[in-house]
Design an enzyme around this catalytic site. Sequence first.
Site, PDB file in Angstrom:
ATOM      1  N   GLN A  30       0.852  -1.205   0.000  1.00 39.87           N
ATOM      2  CA  GLN A  30       0.000   0.000   0.000  1.00 39.87           C
ATOM      3  C   GLN A  30       0.879   1.244   0.000  1.00 39.87           C
ATOM      4  O   GLN A  30       2.080   1.180   0.241  1.00 39.87           O
ATOM      5  CB  GLN A  30      -0.885   0.023   1.254  1.00 39.87           C
ATOM      6  CG  GLN A  30      -0.131  -0.143   2.557  1.00 39.87           C
ATOM      7  CD  GLN A  30      -0.939  -0.908   3.599  1.00 39.87           C
ATOM      8  OE1 GLN A  30      -2.174  -0.900   3.613  1.00 39.87           O
ATOM      9  NE2 GLN A  30      -0.231  -1.584   4.496  1.00 39.87           N
TER      10      GLN A  30
ATOM     11  N   HIS B  22     -10.255   2.448  18.789  1.00 35.73           N
ATOM     12  CA  HIS B  22      -9.535   1.321  19.395  1.00 35.73           C
ATOM     13  C   HIS B  22     -10.200   0.823  20.667  1.00 35.73           C
ATOM     14  O   HIS B  22     -10.210  -0.384  20.940  1.00 35.73           O
ATOM     15  CB  HIS B  22      -8.075   1.709  19.636  1.00 35.73           C
ATOM     16  CG  HIS B  22      -7.292   1.847  18.374  1.00 35.73           C
ATOM     17  ND1 HIS B  22      -6.554   2.968  18.038  1.00 35.73           N
ATOM     18  CD2 HIS B  22      -7.187   1.008  17.302  1.00 35.73           C
ATOM     19  CE1 HIS B  22      -6.007   2.783  16.853  1.00 35.73           C
ATOM     20  NE2 HIS B  22      -6.371   1.635  16.378  1.00 35.73           N
TER      21      HIS B  22
ATOM     22  N   GLY C 256      -3.009 -12.014   7.239  1.00 37.16           N
ATOM     23  CA  GLY C 256      -3.851 -12.537   8.321  1.00 37.16           C
ATOM     24  C   GLY C 256      -4.733 -13.690   7.876  1.00 37.16           C
ATOM     25  O   GLY C 256      -5.119 -14.546   8.671  1.00 37.16           O
TER      26      GLY C 256
ATOM     27  N   ASP D 158      -8.878  -5.697  12.625  1.00 36.28           N
ATOM     28  CA  ASP D 158      -8.666  -4.255  12.588  1.00 36.28           C
ATOM     29  C   ASP D 158      -7.978  -3.928  11.266  1.00 36.28           C
ATOM     30  O   ASP D 158      -6.803  -3.586  11.207  1.00 36.28           O
ATOM     31  CB  ASP D 158      -7.794  -3.859  13.790  1.00 36.28           C
ATOM     32  CG  ASP D 158      -7.443  -2.381  13.783  1.00 36.28           C
ATOM     33  OD1 ASP D 158      -6.502  -2.000  14.517  1.00 36.28           O
ATOM     34  OD2 ASP D 158      -8.088  -1.625  13.031  1.00 36.28           O
TER      35      ASP D 158
HETATM   36  N1  SAM Z   1      -6.279   0.716  13.463  1.00 38.32           N
HETATM   37  C1  SAM Z   1      -6.457   1.790  12.505  1.00 38.32           C
HETATM   38  C2  SAM Z   1      -7.663   2.565  12.926  1.00 38.32           C
HETATM   39  O1  SAM Z   1      -7.574   3.331  13.862  1.00 38.32           O
HETATM   40  O2  SAM Z   1      -8.690   2.363  12.278  1.00 38.32           O
HETATM   41  C3  SAM Z   1      -6.631   1.351  11.070  1.00 38.32           C
HETATM   42  C4  SAM Z   1      -6.461  -0.046  10.768  1.00 38.32           C
HETATM   43  S1  SAM Z   1      -4.863  -0.624  10.491  1.00 38.32           S
HETATM   44  C5  SAM Z   1      -3.831   0.655  10.047  1.00 38.32           C
HETATM   45  C6  SAM Z   1      -5.168  -1.471   8.972  1.00 38.32           C
HETATM   46  C7  SAM Z   1      -4.093  -2.478   8.718  1.00 38.32           C
HETATM   47  O3  SAM Z   1      -4.602  -3.627   8.051  1.00 38.32           O
HETATM   48  C8  SAM Z   1      -2.947  -1.964   7.829  1.00 38.32           C
HETATM   49  O4  SAM Z   1      -1.798  -1.783   8.636  1.00 38.32           O
HETATM   50  C9  SAM Z   1      -2.757  -3.055   6.762  1.00 38.32           C
HETATM   51  O5  SAM Z   1      -1.388  -3.322   6.503  1.00 38.32           O
HETATM   52  C10 SAM Z   1      -3.455  -4.229   7.430  1.00 38.32           C
HETATM   53  N2  SAM Z   1      -3.908  -5.279   6.516  1.00 38.32           N
HETATM   54  C11 SAM Z   1      -4.647  -5.140   5.386  1.00 38.32           C
HETATM   55  N3  SAM Z   1      -4.876  -6.350   4.827  1.00 38.32           N
HETATM   56  C12 SAM Z   1      -4.270  -7.279   5.639  1.00 38.32           C
HETATM   57  C13 SAM Z   1      -4.155  -8.696   5.612  1.00 38.32           C
HETATM   58  N4  SAM Z   1      -4.713  -9.430   4.621  1.00 38.32           N
HETATM   59  N5  SAM Z   1      -3.490  -9.303   6.626  1.00 38.32           N
HETATM   60  C14 SAM Z   1      -2.932  -8.573   7.636  1.00 38.32           C
HETATM   61  N6  SAM Z   1      -2.992  -7.228   7.716  1.00 38.32           N
HETATM   62  C15 SAM Z   1      -3.657  -6.596   6.714  1.00 38.32           C
END
Ligand code: SAM
Length: 281
Positions: free
Chosen positions: A33, A64, A142, A159
């Site tokens: 990304q 959170h 994940g 998340d």
């Molecule tokens: N926690 C934050 C909030 O306050 O809403 C936003 C969510 S967090 C930054 C989203 C994360 O999902 C990103 O760091 C991204 O790399 C991760 N992500 C997206 N697809 C994923 C996958 N298939 N497996 C693991 N992580 C994933």
Amino acid sequence: MTEEKTVTEWGNPATGLTLKITGVLHEEQTPYQHIQIVDTLQYGRMMILDGVFQTSVKDEWMYHEMIAHVPLMLHPNPQRVLIIGGGDGGCAREVCRHACVTSIDLCDIDQRVYDLSKEYFPSIASALLNPPEKLHVHTGDGIAFAKQFEDYYDVIIIDCSDPVGPGEGLFTRDFYRSAFRALKKDGILVQQSESPIVQQPLVHAVYEAMGDVFPLVRMYYSHVPIYPACMHSFMMASKKYDPLKDEARTDCPQPMKYYNRDIQKSAFVLPEFVKECLRGN
Ligand code: SAM
């Protein structure tokens, strides 16, 4: 002084939130990304992924606290927790506060989100900077991570970013089936499920897809100012406990800034238009 620039969130093309940038601190394209770290006048420091506001120091605690404590307090004795996504560390920070939780697996696909969160968001990434023994940080998809487990977790929290790019597969029946297998017989799954105001088709699709896999699905919501239309939904899929009927635990860690015992129940009381959205009308 940075020229007067603004950043408008990707969201629904017809809606967006425009913030005044006071500084661009970092920008890079990872294999997963595009990451931007900016300082804004209205919400302080913010992480943006693929043009979508993800988290800001001003309001992150609303999101959170609600994604972590609502499922953890409903479960009578959550010991093993899996967080998928959450590379900024905010959800892990909240889960670590529960003494009954003995093991937390955190799995984000992008190592750079961990790295940049520790560098630019120390208050959100506090658990990553000083990880308690019970926190195990993994880097990977994940979807594949969850497939390794059966009858293992009490709570799984997704998340994740929006259902574009690496996040897309986390909004599918296949993934919900592997999460179902990874959960114990009374396990609970929660996933951030976007805005019931400007992303209704997606909210309905998540509700339907989870309902095809789990015996009980309930939506709850929170205020998250940097998300489209400020009303943000979380979808809870449960193998046993019903948040509308079963009593939650009362030993919630303190202090909180958003979550409280009344919100544990009231967050599931839905306005009529949201009920219509879940019905697909
Ligand atoms: N926690 C934050 C909030 O306050 O809403 C936003 C969510 S967090 C930054 C989203 C994360 O999902 C990103 O760091 C991204 O790399 C991760 N992500 C997206 N697809 C994923 C996958 N298939 N497996 C693991 N992580 C994933």
